[in-house]
Design a protein around this motif. Structure first.
Motif, PDB file in Angstrom:
ATOM      1  N   TRP A  32       0.689  -1.123  -0.047  1.00 57.00           N
ATOM      2  CA  TRP A  32       0.059  -0.120   0.061  1.00 57.00           C
ATOM      3  C   TRP A  32       0.872   1.491  -0.060  1.00 57.00           C
ATOM      4  N   ALA A  89      -0.646 -10.883   1.023  1.00 52.03           N
ATOM      5  CA  ALA A  89      -1.851  -9.924   1.734  1.00 52.03           C
ATOM      6  C   ALA A  89      -2.499  -9.052   0.584  1.00 52.03           C
ATOM      7  N   GLU A  90      -2.488  -7.781   0.766  1.00 56.97           N
ATOM      8  CA  GLU A  90      -3.233  -6.748  -0.309  1.00 56.97           C
ATOM      9  C   GLU A  90      -2.496  -6.493  -1.490  1.00 56.97           C
ATOM     10  N   GLN A  91      -1.136  -7.105  -1.548  1.00 60.57           N
ATOM     11  CA  GLN A  91      -0.469  -6.640  -2.968  1.00 60.57           C
ATOM     12  C   GLN A  91      -0.990  -7.334  -4.088  1.00 60.57           C
ATOM     13  N   LYS A  92      -1.597  -8.325  -4.146  1.00 56.23           N
ATOM     14  CA  LYS A  92      -2.412  -8.758  -5.452  1.00 56.23           C
ATOM     15  C   LYS A  92      -3.468  -7.844  -5.679  1.00 56.23           C
ATOM     16  N   MET A  93      -4.122  -7.520  -4.631  1.00 56.19           N
ATOM     17  CA  MET A  93      -5.349  -6.490  -4.885  1.00 56.19           C
ATOM     18  C   MET A  93      -4.950  -5.306  -5.410  1.00 56.19           C
ATOM     19  N   ASN A  94      -3.820  -4.928  -4.719  1.00 57.15           N
ATOM     20  CA  ASN A  94      -3.148  -3.538  -5.243  1.00 57.15           C
ATOM     21  C   ASN A  94      -2.782  -3.650  -6.828  1.00 57.15           C
ATOM     22  N   THR A 114       2.102   1.966  -3.475  1.00 54.39           N
ATOM     23  CA  THR A 114       1.023   2.327  -4.224  1.00 54.39           C
ATOM     24  C   THR A 114       0.649   3.692  -4.191  1.00 54.39           C
TER      25      THR A 114
END
Length: 155
Positions: free
Chosen positions: A26, A66-71, A29
């Protein structure tokens, strides 16, 4: 003393940087879209960090967990400012030919130029939203006012 972090936005603003590989956390990003803050010290080989432009370089996504794929998906599909290499199904790795293709795509091909243009547009939108007449500034100011009114009503 060596800090445990690097001023990523300032480094990416250097004219010799043509792209970068990121895990798409995040913070990375947000640093892609928000203009870099001024540092209290100059960067090496730079007389001053205050004259640096926002980082307008395309990115190669390498999300891990974690959220990295979504980001990464958001940056690729919604914003169009990132490319992601294909992982070999048999070996579950990214091969050197695929990585070379991604580097060429962001640094040489027309797609990289289009991504730079899109990042610049997004930087301008972020600057506008965070300015004193911007939507983010106004929304956060309204939240602060509402909290203050709520606290004063309790007194």
């Amino acid at each position: 003393m060596i800090p445990m972090w690097a001023p990523q936005a300032q480094i990416l603003s250097h004219p010799s940087v043509g792209g970068f590989l990121s895990h798409c956390g995040w913070n990375s990003t947000l640093e892609r879209l928000d203009p870099p803050p001024k540092l209290p010290f100059p960067l090496p080989s730079s007389p001053s960090s205050s004259n640096l432009a926002p980082p307008l370089v395309p990115m190669i996504a390498w999300p891990l967990y974690a959220e990295q794929k979504m980001n990464a998906a958001m940056l690729i599909e919604d914003l169009g400012i990132v490319v992601r290499p294909k992982v070999s199904k048999t070996e579950e790795i990214v091969g050197r030919v695929e990585l070379e293709k991604m580097v060429r795509k962001v640094m040489v091909d027309k797609g990289g130029h289009a991504m730079r243009k899109r990042v610049k547009e997004l930087n301008n939108s972020v600057e506008k939203a965070l300015s004193k007449v911007g939507s983010s500034y106004n929304s956060l100011s309204q939240v602060a006012k509402d909290c203050l009114c709520h606290l004063q009503a309790k007194d």
